[in-house]
Design an enzyme around this catalytic site. Structure first.
Site, mmCIF file in Angstrom:
data_model
loop_
_atom_site.group_PDB
_atom_site.id
_atom_site.type_symbol
_atom_site.label_atom_id
_atom_site.label_comp_id
_atom_site.label_asym_id
_atom_site.label_seq_id
_atom_site.Cartn_x
_atom_site.Cartn_y
_atom_site.Cartn_z
ATOM 1 C CE1 TYR A 129 10.119 32.756 2.124
ATOM 2 C CE2 TYR A 129 10.494 30.394 1.986
ATOM 3 C CZ TYR A 129 10.081 31.581 1.403
ATOM 4 O OH TYR A 129 9.628 31.574 0.121
ATOM 5 C CG MET A 151 6.988 24.212 -2.066
ATOM 6 S SD MET A 151 5.854 25.083 -3.150
ATOM 7 C CE MET A 151 4.869 26.001 -2.004
ATOM 8 C CE LYS A 185 -0.135 -0.227 5.018
ATOM 9 N NZ LYS A 185 -0.905 -0.501 6.219
ATOM 10 N NE ARG A 212 -6.379 0.720 10.981
ATOM 11 C CZ ARG A 212 -5.143 0.606 10.516
ATOM 12 N NH1 ARG A 212 -4.311 1.649 10.550
ATOM 13 N NH2 ARG A 212 -4.707 -0.531 10.026
HETATM 14 C C1 PLP Z 1 0.047 -1.295 6.957
HETATM 15 C C2 PLP Z 1 -0.454 -2.581 7.473
HETATM 16 C C3 PLP Z 1 0.428 -3.641 7.717
HETATM 17 C C4 PLP Z 1 1.928 -3.478 7.652
HETATM 18 O O1 PLP Z 1 2.326 -2.715 8.779
HETATM 19 P P1 PLP Z 1 3.864 -2.451 9.129
HETATM 20 O O2 PLP Z 1 3.805 -1.810 10.465
HETATM 21 O O3 PLP Z 1 4.391 -1.552 8.078
HETATM 22 O O4 PLP Z 1 4.541 -3.765 9.139
HETATM 23 C C5 PLP Z 1 -0.112 -4.861 8.078
HETATM 24 N N1 PLP Z 1 -1.438 -5.023 8.212
HETATM 25 C C6 PLP Z 1 -2.323 -4.021 8.017
HETATM 26 C C7 PLP Z 1 -3.766 -4.271 8.204
HETATM 27 C C8 PLP Z 1 -1.856 -2.771 7.657
HETATM 28 O O5 PLP Z 1 -2.725 -1.766 7.491
#
Ligand code: PLP
Length: 371
Positions: A261, A314, A43, A141
């Site tokens: 800045y 920036m 991801k 979550r």
């Molecule tokens: C992002 C994520 C992971 C990986 O997490 P890390 O801390 O980067 O190893 C695993 N499971 C879920 C559900 C995640 O959202």
């Protein structure tokens, strides 16, 4: 692997991604958690290093299951890896069901309505398409509550689709001995017992580095594979991302003058300052800058560690190179922000953030090179 569209001659920075290190990190984790299998978590554009290059390297290293957050990521991944088993973590958005079927993707069903929608879709098309089920064990979550999972187990006969994976997610595995981890493990085991035929997955990177009781059938390590720290008390595996920034100018600054800045940095001696062609628009956190009151991050110039000075703009930032020999640094040279002994942790610490955010923020304007 091909280079990125920004030509090197035009780029303010060079992001070098070591896919060999990525594969080696995957193999190291695979050895540690065997016989559990190791999924690729890609991801966030493969934690910022490129979804397709990351996933392809992880496939070569042996990953067969992959996790992304969103459907668009899954479709890009499917185009690159026709055989992979791809899970989409953020749940089943209404109206997207057919995309899952067409691209052979697996939703991670994270609520009772998600489950109902997938069941109805499978019934409509007359195909029992596998999906994963996420159970919440304390993260609050995503996921069915344990009691909702019990209801799901009881209605399993009528579900109408196979459960490909039962998963949950740890909230505090980065703090060894945090009591929530033990509670989550206990709840996950109880739910898992209701689905004895289904492969189970609980651990992220921190969990993968932890006790084998957390590993179950499949671990889902992200950050550790990308060379970041899953826990503050553990050294990272091999670094994957290196970042060099172009020096566009060298300036002389008189004692007492300020730089950047807000005049936030005052030269306490006659100084030489290198101006680098990258800033917060490239994902260099503004908090990594410095002021007279507070030091910032460092860069390596001609083999020497030099402090960032003043605020980060920036598109530009300043580094004090007074201690580098006069002929040791010229406009057009590169200064290293990640690499040469500077890790993600150095930049993250100065920026009050975590390795994850540094990596996933690295900008698209750099020339990218996958090696
Ligand atoms: C992002 C994520 C992971 C990986 O997490 P890390 O801390 O980067 O190893 C695993 N499971 C879920 C559900 C995640 O959202």
């Amino acid at each position: 692997m091909t280079d990125s569209p920004t030509p090197l001659a035009e780029a303010g920075g060079l992001l070098t991604i070591d896919l060999g290190a990525l594969r080696a990190n995957y193999e190291e984790i695979a050895r540690r958690v065997a016989p559990a299998r190791v999924a690729g978590v890609v991801k966030g554009d493969g934690y910022g290093i490129g979804l397709v290059p990351a996933a392809t390297a992880l496939w070569e290293a042996g990953a067969r299951q992959f996790f992304v957050a969103l459907l668009a990521e899954a479709r890009a991944l499917r185009a690159a890896l026709p055989e992979a088993e791809i899970f989409v973590l953020n749940g089943l958005f209404a109206g997207t069901e057919a995309v899952y079927r067409d691209a052979k993707l697996r939703p991670v069903l994270g609520s009772v309505p998600d489950v109902a929608r997938w069941r109805d879709f499978c019934a409509d098309i007359g195909e029992p398409l596998p999906a994963a089920v996420h159970v919440d064990t304390g993260m609050n979550r995503l996921g069915l509550s344990p009691s909702e999972a019990i209801g799901l187990a009881e209605g399993r006969q009528e579900l109408g689709f196979p459960i490909a994976l039962l998963m949950s997610h740890l909230a505090c595995a980065d703090e060894p001995d945090h009591p929530l981890t033990a509670h989550q493990l206990e709840d996950f085991r109880a739910v898992r017992a209701l689905f004895p035929d289904v492969p189970a997955s609980l651990a992220n990177s921190a969990g993968a580095m932890g006790d084998a009781t957390l590993h179950f059938d499949l671990v889902r390590p992200g950050i550790v594979i990308y060379g970041g720290r899953p826990r503050n008390d553990l050294a990272p595996l091999r670094p994957v991302a290196r970042l060099d920034l172009r020096i566009v100018q060298l300036r002389h600054v008189h004692e007492g003058e300020t730089v950047g800045y807000g005049g936030a940095h005052t030269a306490l001696r006659p100084s030489r300052v290198a101006i680098l062609s990258a800033g917060y628009a490239d994902g260099i956190p503004r908090l990594a800058g410095a002021s007279d009151l507070r030091p910032g991050a460092e860069a390596v110039v001609a083999g020497r560690r030099c402090p960032l000075i003043g605020r980060i703009s920036m598109d530009l930032l300043a580094v004090d190179v007074t201690d580098v020999p006069e002929d040791g640094v010229l406009p057009g040279d590169w200064a290293t922000l990640l690499g040469e002994g500077l890790g993600l942790e150095d930049l993250a610490r100065h920026s009050h953030t975590i390795d994850y955010e540094i990596l996933t923020s690295l900008g698209q304007r750099f020339h990218r090179r996958w090696t």
